[in-house]
Each structure stands twice: as structure tokens, then as C-alpha cells.
Design a protein around this motif. Structure first.
Motif, PDB file in Angstrom:
ATOM      1  N   ILE A 342       0.987  -1.164   0.009  1.00  0.00           N
ATOM      2  CA  ILE A 342       0.081  -0.036   0.046  1.00  0.00           C
ATOM      3  C   ILE A 342       0.863   1.263  -0.149  1.00  0.00           C
ATOM      4  O   ILE A 342       1.965   1.183   0.544  1.00  0.00           O
ATOM      5  N   THR A 343       0.172   2.399  -0.441  1.00  0.00           N
ATOM      6  CA  THR A 343       0.859   3.766  -0.676  1.00  0.00           C
ATOM      7  C   THR A 343       0.236   4.724   0.250  1.00  0.00           C
ATOM      8  O   THR A 343      -0.996   4.767  -0.138  1.00  0.00           O
ATOM      9  N   TYR A 344       0.787   5.802   0.791  1.00  0.00           N
ATOM     10  CA  TYR A 344       0.031   6.670   1.305  1.00  0.00           C
ATOM     11  C   TYR A 344       0.453   7.853   0.609  1.00  0.00           C
ATOM     12  O   TYR A 344       1.517   8.302   0.294  1.00  0.00           O
ATOM     13  N   ARG A 345      -0.710   8.297  -0.050  1.00  0.00           N
ATOM     14  CA  ARG A 345      -0.871   9.395  -0.979  1.00  0.00           C
ATOM     15  C   ARG A 345      -0.492  10.874  -0.411  1.00  0.00           C
ATOM     16  O   ARG A 345      -0.968  11.168   0.686  1.00  0.00           O
ATOM     17  N   GLY A 346       0.620  11.548  -0.842  1.00  0.00           N
ATOM     18  CA  GLY A 346       1.022  12.891  -0.513  1.00  0.00           C
ATOM     19  C   GLY A 346      -0.192  13.892  -0.598  1.00  0.00           C
ATOM     20  O   GLY A 346      -0.391  14.730   0.359  1.00  0.00           O
ATOM     21  N   ILE A 347      -1.057  13.710  -1.642  1.00  0.00           N
ATOM     22  CA  ILE A 347      -1.965  14.742  -1.935  1.00  0.00           C
ATOM     23  C   ILE A 347      -2.808  14.915  -0.982  1.00  0.00           C
ATOM     24  O   ILE A 347      -3.597  15.855  -0.955  1.00  0.00           O
ATOM     25  N   SER A 351      -4.215   6.330   2.433  1.00  0.00           N
ATOM     26  CA  SER A 351      -3.664   4.801   1.956  1.00  0.00           C
ATOM     27  C   SER A 351      -4.353   4.350   0.845  1.00  0.00           C
ATOM     28  O   SER A 351      -5.534   4.537   0.814  1.00  0.00           O
ATOM     29  N   THR A 352      -3.685   3.433  -0.174  1.00  0.00           N
ATOM     30  CA  THR A 352      -4.304   2.794  -1.038  1.00  0.00           C
ATOM     31  C   THR A 352      -4.767   1.444  -0.759  1.00  0.00           C
ATOM     32  O   THR A 352      -4.927   0.524  -1.624  1.00  0.00           O
ATOM     33  N   MET A 353      -4.730   1.079   0.653  1.00  0.00           N
ATOM     34  CA  MET A 353      -5.349  -0.314   1.130  1.00  0.00           C
ATOM     35  C   MET A 353      -6.691  -0.468   0.533  1.00  0.00           C
ATOM     36  O   MET A 353      -7.426   0.457   0.558  1.00  0.00           O
ATOM     37  N   GLY A 354      -6.809  -1.620   0.208  1.00  0.00           N
ATOM     38  CA  GLY A 354      -8.025  -1.857  -0.897  1.00  0.00           C
ATOM     39  C   GLY A 354      -8.944  -2.630   0.050  1.00  0.00           C
ATOM     40  O   GLY A 354      -9.089  -2.623   1.400  1.00  0.00           O
ATOM     41  N   ALA A 355     -10.124  -3.211  -0.654  1.00  0.00           N
ATOM     42  CA  ALA A 355     -10.960  -4.238   0.052  1.00  0.00           C
ATOM     43  C   ALA A 355     -11.183  -5.222  -0.795  1.00  0.00           C
ATOM     44  O   ALA A 355     -11.178  -5.483  -1.963  1.00  0.00           O
ATOM     45  N   TYR A 356     -11.749  -6.404  -0.212  1.00  0.00           N
ATOM     46  CA  TYR A 356     -12.415  -7.555  -0.995  1.00  0.00           C
ATOM     47  C   TYR A 356     -13.682  -7.578  -1.259  1.00  0.00           C
ATOM     48  O   TYR A 356     -14.562  -7.046  -0.556  1.00  0.00           O
ATOM     49  N   ASP A 376      -7.999  -2.831  -5.430  1.00  0.00           N
ATOM     50  CA  ASP A 376      -6.696  -2.062  -5.124  1.00  0.00           C
ATOM     51  C   ASP A 376      -7.562  -0.554  -4.699  1.00  0.00           C
ATOM     52  O   ASP A 376      -8.269   0.017  -5.664  1.00  0.00           O
ATOM     53  N   GLY A 377      -7.069  -0.089  -3.916  1.00  0.00           N
ATOM     54  CA  GLY A 377      -7.499   1.326  -3.328  1.00  0.00           C
ATOM     55  C   GLY A 377      -7.584   2.374  -4.091  1.00  0.00           C
ATOM     56  O   GLY A 377      -8.076   3.308  -4.366  1.00  0.00           O
ATOM     57  N   ALA A 378      -6.190   2.323  -4.826  1.00  0.00           N
ATOM     58  CA  ALA A 378      -5.960   3.072  -5.537  1.00  0.00           C
ATOM     59  C   ALA A 378      -6.881   3.302  -7.044  1.00  0.00           C
ATOM     60  O   ALA A 378      -6.962   4.454  -7.664  1.00  0.00           O
ATOM     61  N   SER A 383      -9.736  11.574  -8.419  1.00  0.00           N
ATOM     62  CA  SER A 383      -8.591  12.503  -9.137  1.00  0.00           C
ATOM     63  C   SER A 383      -7.823  13.360  -8.279  1.00  0.00           C
ATOM     64  O   SER A 383      -8.570  13.940  -7.198  1.00  0.00           O
ATOM     65  N   ASP A 384      -6.706  13.549  -8.847  1.00  0.00           N
ATOM     66  CA  ASP A 384      -5.867  14.855  -8.000  1.00  0.00           C
ATOM     67  C   ASP A 384      -6.844  15.915  -7.965  1.00  0.00           C
ATOM     68  O   ASP A 384      -6.725  16.885  -6.903  1.00  0.00           O
ATOM     69  N   GLU A 385      -7.425  16.229  -9.194  1.00  0.00           N
ATOM     70  CA  GLU A 385      -8.161  17.483  -9.426  1.00  0.00           C
ATOM     71  C   GLU A 385      -9.185  17.609  -8.423  1.00  0.00           C
ATOM     72  O   GLU A 385      -9.516  18.715  -7.912  1.00  0.00           O
ATOM     73  N   GLN A 386     -10.002  16.490  -8.242  1.00  0.00           N
ATOM     74  CA  GLN A 386     -11.148  16.358  -7.283  1.00  0.00           C
ATOM     75  C   GLN A 386     -10.680  16.632  -5.923  1.00  0.00           C
ATOM     76  O   GLN A 386     -11.387  17.277  -4.956  1.00  0.00           O
TER      77      GLN A 386
END
Length: 396
Positions: A342-347, A351-356, A376-378, A383-386
Motif C-alpha cells: 500500500i502507498t500513502y498518498r501525499g496529496i 492510503s491505497t489499502m483496498g478491500a475484497y 486496489d484502493g488506488a 482524481s487529484d483535481e477532485q
């Protein structure tokens, strides 16, 4: 004065870090939500044991200090204050209920201390009410609702009913579901909506009110004892026959296991089918957990375990527990977990932790998820714009 306060906080954090242990302060609703948070605490403890056995973080052992927040925002803030001032913890983590998580998020902002919100689902923690000092681990309501939208659209039903617990988590989930389903299926109609007080659902009347609207499909957000009462009342009244359902959280063992043979077959749900996940990283975790506790993990276990892994990775990267260094270290931080990296987004600090996602069925008198897929949570984050439209510019 602000500069002096910041120096004092930084000095206190540095002194704590200079000791032989790193103190993690955790607060949560253990008394009111034991089904989720008992296994959650066990997951944290397993991660702490494994990390300490491997030498700790930068040569320092982890110490977990736990407090109960009584599911009350005011009590949570007092517990957080106590953890910082009396217990001298280096970082804060935890909270379960969304309104409690928001209170501690605001506390972290005003105290200028790092906080990892491990479990609360409200989107506001990282978007509308997001701040510089708070990160969040678990997939939010927006993310998990987005995971269910493809199944909802595939059902091709026009008349939808909605039932949810009447507090921040339920309200935000419903808002997102309506928005995303309308975007995907413009002709959809929401013909009935029932908001139940958390933990106090009048299940029979709720089911009757929904049934009177003659819906073709339903979105459920109830969990824990409210869910069990609702499912029982709905089954007794044959409400679920020929009703298509998508449901948040229902596939989590904490809430699915108590349903047993009453499990509503065919519901499409988010959850944690620990018995059907066959990956090397999850197999290692499962073996270690079962060896340690002679039990199977729940979703809470994974959240607690991943929270400690995340804090350890962030502290290791920062090489300190100083707040600003931790905030920076978590931006883009990658953590290998039992459900993958998983990755923690800077914006937005999410985190990009997902689910089943899967479909409920019954096997040997117990509810299970079938046809499972890890999302995948990502892939379901806005979007970054949103995000820039939702999140205050000062939050980063």
C-alpha cells in the motif's frame, strides 16, 4: 508564541525518541465495539511482537499504550491529551467511529502532532476536514462504495431503497452511493430511505417502511448488532426475496459470522474472506496469527496489524518521531502488508489499502464470501483535481 510552542513540541518528541522505546498511543472504542476492536488489538500486538523480535525500529523497541474513548468524541480528545501529556507517547493512532475519528483529527491539528487514523471510514478525515498532521489507513466510505457501484449497475434495477446508521459514516456513504450510481445510471430512483440510530434500530418498522416502497434493489450500510437485527427482521418478512442488494462491510467476519445460517445469500458485499485468500504475504500472516492466538483473523486484525506496520515504516524512513519529519516521511510511503503493498498518498494522506468484494453464500451453516476480488484502493480514489477541490489548501 507559535514558534516557541512548536520548539517545545519538537523537543519533547525528540527526548521521547532518545529513550530505548518508541511509544505508540492508541485510542479506540473497545467497550462498545468489541467484535471489531478485540481482534484489532490482537493484530497490533502481533505486529509489535514481530517488529521487536526483529530488532525494533532503528534499534528501538515499540511499546503500545492503549486507551478507551467510550465511542465519545469528548472522551477521545481527553484520552489523546492524556496519552501525550501523561504517557509521553511519540505518535497517536486509532479510533473506530467516524465522528470520533474526526474529533481526534481536529485535536491532532491543533496540537500539531502526528495522527494515523487507522479505522474510521468518513471521507472528511482526508478531504473536507483533512489536515497536515493526519493520515488514514483504511479504505474510506467513498472508496468502498465505489467498489460496489459496478455490481449495482450490473443489477440494472431502477427503484432503490437505502438503509443506514444515522451518523457520519452512514450519511457520507449514502451521499456517495447516490452520486456515483446516478452518474453511472441516470434513470435510477431512490424510493425509500431509512436512517436508524446507531445501535438502536427498530428493525421491524424499518423493514416494513422499506418494503412499502416496493424497491427492486437496496443499498445497506448497517453493521454489527443493527445488521443482525435487520437481517433477521427482513428474513422473517420475506423482504429480501427477489431483492438485489449491495452492502458495505457485511462480508467482514466481525459482522458476517454472527449471522450464521441467516446470512442473506446473494448480497454483494465488501469484506475480508480470510479463508479464501491465497497469496504468500497473507499466508505468512495467517500462519503467524493462528500460531499466536489459535484463532482466525478478522478484518480488525488486518487493520491493527497494518497500522503498526505503517507507523514502523514511517518512523524508520524519518529516522525520528518528530512530527514534521513523520508527516514528510508518510508522503508516498510504501508498506508491504498481508493484503499487498500500500502507498500513502501525499496529496490527501489516504492510503491505497483496498478491500475484497464478493457475493454472500452459506457453507456448513456459516456465511462466506464467494467470487471474491481484491480491489486496489488506488483504482477507486478520486482524481487529484477532485481532491484539490475538496481538501483545504492548507491541509498539506
Amino acid at each position: 508564541m507559535k514558534l516557541a510552542g512548536a520548539i517545545t513540541l519538537a523537543t519533547a518528541s525528540a527526548l521521547a525518541y532518545s529513550q530505548d522505546v518508541i511509544k505508540i498511543g492508541e485510542l479506540n472504542s473497545y467497550k462498545t465495539q468489541p467484535a471489531f476492536l478485540g481482534p484489532y488489538k490482537m493484530g497490533m500486538e502481533l505486529a509489535v511482537e514481530q517488529i521487536n523480535e526483529a530488532g525494533g525500529v532503528n534499534g528501538k523497541k515499540l511499546e503500545l499504550i492503549v486507551r478507551d474513548d467510550n465511542s465519545n468524541p469528548g472522551d477521545a480528545v481527553r484520552a489523546a491529551e492524556e496519552l501525550l501529556t501523561r504517557d509521553k507517547v511519540d505518535v497517536l493512532t486509532g479510533t473506530f467511529l467516524s465522528h470520533v475519528g474526526l474529533a481526534v483529527t481536529d485535536f491532532a491539528k491543533h496540537k500539531q502532532r502526528f495522527f494515523l487514523a487507522s479505522e474510521p471510514l468518513t471521507d472528511k478525515i482526508v478531504w473536507e476536514d483533512g489536515n497536515h498532521y493526519t493520515y488514514r489507513l483504511r479504505a474510506s466510505t467513498y472508496m468502498q462504495v465505489a467498489m460496489l457501484i459496478p455490481a449495482a449497475v450490473k443489477m440494472n434495477k431502477k427503484r432503490w431503497a437505502i438503509v443506514y446508521p444515522n451518523y457520519e459514516y452512514g450519511q457520507s456513504a449514502v451521499t456517495t452511493f447516490k452520486t456515483l450510481l446516478k452518474q453511472a445510471q441516470p434513470d435510477v430512483e431512490f424510493v425509500a430511505e431509512q436512517a436508524a440510530p446507531l445501535g438502536k434500530i427498530d428493525a421491524g418498522n424499518v423493514v416494513q417502511a422499506l418494503a412499502d416502497a416496493k424497491p427492486e434493489a437496496m443499498f445497506n450500510v448497517l453493521f454489527a448488532t443493527d445488521l443482525a437485527k435487520f437481517v433477521r427482521a427482513g428474513t422473517q418478512r420475506n423482504f429480501f426475496e427477489n431483492l438485489s442488494v449491495v452492502s458495505l462491510l457485511t462480508g467482514e467476519p466481525e459482522y458476517l459470522d454472527p449471522l450464521g445460517a441467516e446470512t442473506p445469500v446473494g448480497w454483494v458485499v465488501t469484506g475480508y474472506p480470510w479463508y479464501a485468500i491465497d497469496t504468500p504475504e497473507h499466508n505468512r500472516f495467517l500462519e503467524a496469527y493462528q500460531k499466536r492466538y489459535d484463532d482466525y483473523p478478522r478484518l480488525g486484525t488486518i487493520i491493527g496489524y497494518n497500522a503498526i506496520l505503517s507507523l514502523a515504516a514511517g518512523i524508520d524512513k524519518a529516522d525520528t518521531t518528530e512530527t514534521e519529519a513523520l508527516v514528510e516521511a508518510f508522503k508516498g510511503l510504501e508498506v508491504d502488508t498481508p493484503v499487498g503493498r500500500i502507498t500513502y498518498r501525499g496529496i490527501d494522506h489516504q492510503s491505497t489499502m483496498g478491500a475484497y468484494v464478493g457475493t454472500l453464500a452459506i457453507k456448513d451453516g456459516k456465511g462466506i464470501m464467494t467470487d471474491i476480488e481484491y480491489i486496489d484502493g488506488a483504482s477507486v480514489l478520486p482524481s487529484d483535481e477532485q481532491v484539490r477541490q475538496w481538501r483545504p489548501a492548507s491541509a498539506n
